[in-house]
Design a protein around this motif. Structure first.
Motif, PDB file in Angstrom:
ATOM      1  N   PHE A   6       0.841  -1.203   0.000  1.00  0.00           N
ATOM      2  CA  PHE A   6       0.000   0.000   0.000  1.00  0.00           C
ATOM      3  C   PHE A   6       0.878   1.257   0.000  1.00  0.00           C
ATOM      4  O   PHE A   6       0.613   2.210  -0.739  1.00  0.00           O
ATOM      5  CB  PHE A   6      -0.918  -0.012   1.230  1.00  0.00           C
ATOM      6  N   LEU A   7       1.958   1.229   0.793  1.00  0.00           N
ATOM      7  CA  LEU A   7       2.861   2.389   0.852  1.00  0.00           C
ATOM      8  C   LEU A   7       3.533   2.621  -0.504  1.00  0.00           C
ATOM      9  O   LEU A   7       3.681   3.763  -0.944  1.00  0.00           O
ATOM     10  CB  LEU A   7       3.926   2.172   1.939  1.00  0.00           C
ATOM     11  N   ILE A   8       3.929   1.523  -1.152  1.00  0.00           N
ATOM     12  CA  ILE A   8       4.546   1.655  -2.477  1.00  0.00           C
ATOM     13  C   ILE A   8       3.522   2.222  -3.474  1.00  0.00           C
ATOM     14  O   ILE A   8       3.852   3.081  -4.298  1.00  0.00           O
ATOM     15  CB  ILE A   8       5.113   0.290  -2.939  1.00  0.00           C
TER      16      ILE A   8
ATOM     17  N   GLU B 178       1.151   4.240  -2.670  1.00  0.00           N
ATOM     18  CA  GLU B 178       1.031   5.662  -2.343  1.00  0.00           C
ATOM     19  C   GLU B 178       2.163   6.475  -2.974  1.00  0.00           C
ATOM     20  O   GLU B 178       1.950   7.611  -3.403  1.00  0.00           O
ATOM     21  CB  GLU B 178       1.046   5.854  -0.818  1.00  0.00           C
ATOM     22  N   VAL B 179       3.349   5.884  -3.024  1.00  0.00           N
ATOM     23  CA  VAL B 179       4.487   6.560  -3.664  1.00  0.00           C
ATOM     24  C   VAL B 179       4.146   6.816  -5.135  1.00  0.00           C
ATOM     25  O   VAL B 179       4.380   7.915  -5.662  1.00  0.00           O
ATOM     26  CB  VAL B 179       5.776   5.716  -3.514  1.00  0.00           C
TER      27      VAL B 179
ATOM     28  N   LEU C  51      11.985   2.424   3.186  1.00  0.00           N
ATOM     29  CA  LEU C  51      10.828   3.298   2.925  1.00  0.00           C
ATOM     30  C   LEU C  51      10.751   4.426   3.955  1.00  0.00           C
ATOM     31  O   LEU C  51      10.419   5.570   3.623  1.00  0.00           O
ATOM     32  CB  LEU C  51       9.526   2.478   2.987  1.00  0.00           C
TER      33      LEU C  51
ATOM     34  N   TYR D  51      13.197   6.900   2.977  1.00  0.00           N
ATOM     35  CA  TYR D  51      12.905   7.532   1.686  1.00  0.00           C
ATOM     36  C   TYR D  51      11.702   8.490   1.729  1.00  0.00           C
ATOM     37  O   TYR D  51      11.770   9.612   1.213  1.00  0.00           O
ATOM     38  CB  TYR D  51      12.685   6.443   0.631  1.00  0.00           C
ATOM     39  N   LEU D  52      10.615   8.056   2.358  1.00  0.00           N
ATOM     40  CA  LEU D  52       9.377   8.864   2.289  1.00  0.00           C
ATOM     41  C   LEU D  52       9.572  10.297   2.784  1.00  0.00           C
ATOM     42  O   LEU D  52       9.225  11.245   2.073  1.00  0.00           O
ATOM     43  CB  LEU D  52       8.247   8.160   3.050  1.00  0.00           C
TER      44      LEU D  52
ATOM     45  N   ILE E 178      11.402  12.684   0.229  1.00  0.00           N
ATOM     46  CA  ILE E 178      10.870  13.078  -1.089  1.00  0.00           C
ATOM     47  C   ILE E 178      10.813  14.610  -1.243  1.00  0.00           C
ATOM     48  O   ILE E 178      11.341  15.146  -2.231  1.00  0.00           O
ATOM     49  CB  ILE E 178       9.486  12.418  -1.335  1.00  0.00           C
TER      50      ILE E 178
ATOM     51  N   ILE F 115      10.212  12.076  -7.447  1.00  0.00           N
ATOM     52  CA  ILE F 115       8.950  11.591  -8.053  1.00  0.00           C
ATOM     53  C   ILE F 115       7.910  12.710  -8.295  1.00  0.00           C
ATOM     54  O   ILE F 115       6.768  12.649  -7.819  1.00  0.00           O
ATOM     55  CB  ILE F 115       8.319  10.422  -7.239  1.00  0.00           C
TER      56      ILE F 115
ATOM     57  N   ILE G 150      -1.111  12.679   1.156  1.00  0.00           N
ATOM     58  CA  ILE G 150      -0.756  11.260   0.964  1.00  0.00           C
ATOM     59  C   ILE G 150       0.546  10.928   1.702  1.00  0.00           C
ATOM     60  O   ILE G 150       0.644   9.917   2.404  1.00  0.00           O
ATOM     61  CB  ILE G 150      -0.606  10.932  -0.541  1.00  0.00           C
TER      62      ILE G 150
ATOM     63  N   ALA H 274       1.164   8.275   4.706  1.00  0.00           N
ATOM     64  CA  ALA H 274       2.105   7.162   4.519  1.00  0.00           C
ATOM     65  C   ALA H 274       3.138   7.130   5.639  1.00  0.00           C
ATOM     66  O   ALA H 274       3.448   6.062   6.188  1.00  0.00           O
ATOM     67  CB  ALA H 274       2.788   7.282   3.163  1.00  0.00           C
TER      68      ALA H 274
ATOM     69  N   ILE I 183       1.558   5.864   8.841  1.00  0.00           N
ATOM     70  CA  ILE I 183       1.353   4.397   8.805  1.00  0.00           C
ATOM     71  C   ILE I 183       2.670   3.670   9.082  1.00  0.00           C
ATOM     72  O   ILE I 183       2.737   2.766   9.912  1.00  0.00           O
ATOM     73  CB  ILE I 183       0.778   3.966   7.429  1.00  0.00           C
TER      74      ILE I 183
END
Lengths: 302, 463
Positions: free
Chosen positions: A288-290, A292-293, B166, B169-170, B173, B199, B210, B214, B217
């Motif tokens: 799900f996170l991927i 969202e990316v 992740l 990374y998140l 961004i 991205i 979003i 993320a 979560i």
């Protein structure tokens, strides 16, 4: 004289040198011999006779020497075997000890030729000129015997009879009385006694009742051993017989069930479900996170 | 709008713009100086030496190590446990402190995530190094035995690696987008990298929503996975009957130790970046004080578990446990054991209790000692118990009775440690050590002004 003197002295010197050299050489040889004897250890040799079901008697020998405070087997020692009577000594053959110092020697044809005419025989095991141990020998006297193991089942009672016979005064076989016999079944790593040992009766027979709760292989087969152990006249006598009197072991299929200790393909269902569920939940979030990316990327393209 | 109002707005705008520029100049990743190049060169040399000896090990097998049938887990497995422990720092600083609302954590989050990713990558590599036949790793995938804790460990480590990456990374961004738009005079590969990794980030409300969701979560789910990774690693030991490992408390004991060494790593990283990047305004005395207090608390928890793990078995002194404990308390391992327990735990706890002990330099030294002690602590957990086989065997070679890591084994281990530092060094070359957007927001700046390509910023430039 003046001319001869040096020669005389020279010859005298040569003689002296030869004597000294001879003395030193012989001393060295003697020392070497002594040292080699000192390096060799005193051997303790044992010799036992085994008769399995009247077929192919064997001689068992162990060669041990003392190390520290205990006797340990000596590897690589040649032992020669002979069979003798009052007049003759026939050479049977030789064998080399294994890493535990033991030899299990199957008697050759020479033995059967030698015993054709006699019910009593003497075995000799001998160590000679060995580089590890000093010379040693061992003699045992054996009286010829005959054994027979029979099994029978009557009215749900399972019994085992063991007959021991020996040569009579005129050479014919007669019952061997008062011979102690043990009864066992074969287990994975040895023999398990299933009853108290008994003595043969006036007929040379000893009987045992077979218990009803002896575990066996999956077909119910058990290997029964009747054993006369290290008898002073007969040596060791072993009679064996396979019967289907055992109780097959239900636990032998345990590895086929779904348990923690089973193979991967037989993992407990509850464990498989729990782990699969956890993996699905966590990796569901990751996917799900991927997603969202990719959503963020898509929104940036608008 | 009057002229006066317009003038004030312009002054405010210029002032804000200066602040933004100053902040960005401060936080952009920087090229290596001479010292940095020497550092990279040194790390490369040791990492390549480690690789060279590993190739020899691949060729000749584990016979070149000091491992034997008795001590089949040596410094490779100790090193593996050490790396797994350090990898928990990401979840401690970024996730736990985020969820508890500790705002002072902002400058620490990025570096703790970088350390976590580097450590978990190396943990995965080290455990493969420990395998005499690494090709058989495939058997774990194609013929798994789900009942085995080794399989659980493989699953949880690979999951944590993905989650940590992740988690790094998140939040990066938006920072990548800022660097994509603002950083000039950088190599093309770096520009391309920022373009790909950002991205298409334009800082729109929809994108922010979003991303925020993320991150929230991942901050929640990474905590049980972080606990899981080290608990499952502890179960590799606890599911056996070996003395020292056969305990129900090994899971929390490992997790507490991991948080302790992780916090120490962050303090060291803070001190080093404060010095080399001159981050006095970001890594203040307050940060060192708070992190030291956190380290003190974690050390006390670890001390509590240590007392449980050693005192109770020592009270009973049963069977093999007795041999193991005598070896630790007064035998061959005693010098190392007491040095680690006293030097690596008790003395740091005492120092950290005082205000002066939480000053940057002292906190850094104490943290370094804790990290070194933590590595040897893993050695003490893994190796001594293996010297007492549960099925005693007679006439084994003398070399089996004592484990001493071989030269190649040390070189490979040092190679993995330097490779871990190399990963951290290379990452801080391309990503900001301190999060740009979060720091700007913490300082009351409008994060929108950080992005050149947003509509609002374009309007402001027009005015």
């Amino acid at each position: 004289m003046n001319i001869l003197m040096p020669w005389t002295i020279k010859i005298y010197h040569i003689k002296t040198c030869l004597v000294i050299a001879f003395y030193l050489l012989s001393s060295a040889l003697i020392c070497q011999n002594d040292q080699s004897n000192e390096a060799k250890k005193k051997a303790r040799i044992s010799l036992d006779y085994f008769n399995y079901n009247n077929y192919g008697p064997r001689l068992k020998t162990t060669v041990k020497s003392k190390e520290d405070r205990s006797y340990v087997g000596v590897r690589g020692v040649r032992v020669d075997f002979f069979i003798e009577d009052d007049q003759n000594s026939d050479y049977l053959g030789f064998a080399i000890t294994d890493k535990s110092g033991a030899i299990n020697y199957g008697l050759p044809d020479t033995f059967y030729k030698a015993i054709d005419t006699s019910n009593y025989y003497r075995f000799l095991a001998k160590i000679e000129d060995n580089k590890y141990v000093l010379d040693a020998s061992k003699i045992i006297d054996i009286t010829r015997s005959k054994i027979k193991l029979t099994t029978q089942e009557e009215d749900s009672i399972r019994s085992i009879q063991f007959l021991v016979e020996r040569p009579g005064p005129e050479g014919q076989l007669i019952p061997a009385v008062d011979v102690e016999v043990g009864i066992y079944v074969k287990r994975l790593f040895g023999l398990m006694s299933i009853a108290e040992s008994e003595y043969t009766d006036e007929n040379g027979i000893v009987s045992f009742i077979f218990p009803n709760d002896i575990r066996s292989d999956t077909s119910g087969n058990v290997l029964i051993y009747a054993k006369v152990e290290d008898h002073e006249e007969f040596g060791t006598l072993i009679g064996t017989s396979t019967t289907d009197w055992g109780v097959s072991n239900p636990s032998s299929t345990i590895h086929l069930e779904r348990e923690l200790w089973s193979a991967g393909s037989n993992a407990p269902i509850s464990l498989v479900l729990t782990i699969s569920l956890l993996i699905l939940i966590v990796w569901g979030f990751i996917l799900f996170l991927i997603y969202e990316v990719f959503q963020i990327r898509r929104l940036g393209q608008l | 709008m009057t002229d006066l109002q317009t003038e004030d707005k312009l002054k405010y705008s210029i002032n804000t713009s200066e602040k933004v520029t100053s902040l960005l100049d401060d936080l952009y990743p920087r090229p290596f100086g001479t010292l940095g190049k020497i550092w990279i060169f040194g790390l490369l040399i040791f990492s390549l030496l480690g690789l060279y000896f590993y190739l020899i090990q691949l060729d000749q097998g584990l016979s070149i190590t000091g491992l034997s049938d008795y001590t089949s887990w040596g410094i490779y497995v100790s090193n593996f446990v050490f790396f797994v422990a350090i990898s928990l720092v990401g979840s401690l600083i970024s996730a736990i402190l985020k969820l508890t609302g500790a705002e002072w954590r902002t400058p620490l989050t990025r570096i703790s995530e970088i350390i976590a990713v580097s450590a978990i990558i190396m943990a995965g590599i080290v455990i493969i190094i420990d395998m005499g036949r690494p090709d058989r790793m495939l058997n774990l995938i194609f013929h798994p035995r789900i009942q085995s804790p080794i399989i659980w460990d493989v699953i949880v480590i690979s999951t944590y690696l993905v989650l940590s990456t992740l988690f790094l990374y998140l939040p990066l961004i938006p920072d990548f987008a800022i660097m994509r738009d603002r950083l000039k005079g950088i190599p093309k590969w770096q520009q391309k990298l920022y373009r790909v990794l950002s991205i298409n980030w334009k800082n729109t409300e929809a994108q922010k929503k979003i991303l925020s969701k993320a991150i929230r979560i991942i901050a929640i789910i990474i905590i049980p996975i972080a606990f899981g990774i080290h608990t499952v690693t502890s179960w590799l030991f606890a599911t056996t009957f070996r003395p020292g490992w056969d305990s129900t408390g090994v899971g929390p004991y490992f997790v507490a130790g991991a948080f302790m060494v992780g916090a120490a790593c962050v303090i060291c990283a803070m001190f080093i970046f404060k010095k080399i990047y001159n981050y006095k305004d970001h890594f203040t005395e307050k940060h060192f004080d708070y992190m030291s207090r956190l380290l003190l608390m974690l050390s006390l928890i670890y001390l509590y578990f240590n007392i449980n793990e050693y005192f109770i078995p020592a009270y009973k002194m049963k069977g093999h446990e007795s041999e193991h404990l005598h070896d630790l308390f007064s035998g061959n391992m005693a010098p190392l054991f007491w040095t680690v327990q006293i030097g690596g735990m008790l003395i740091p706890i005492i120092i950290l209790m005082f205000n002066k002990g939480r000053k940057p330099l002292i906190a850094f030294i104490v943290s370094m000692v804790i990290i070194v002690g933590a590595w040897f602590k893993r050695y003490l957990i893994v190796v001594p118990t293996l010297s007492y086989p549960l099925i005693p065997t007679t006439r084994v070679p003398d070399s089996w009775l004592h484990y001493a890591p071989s030269g190649p084994e040390w070189m490979i281990t040092i190679g993995t440690l330097t490779a871990s530092l190399l990963i951290i060094t290379l990452l801080v070359r391309i990503v900001p050590v301190i999060p740009i957007v979060e720091t700007a927001e913490d300082r009351g700046l409008d994060s929108q002004q950080l992005f050149l390509n947003t509509n609002e910023h374009i309007d402001a430039l027009d005015n």
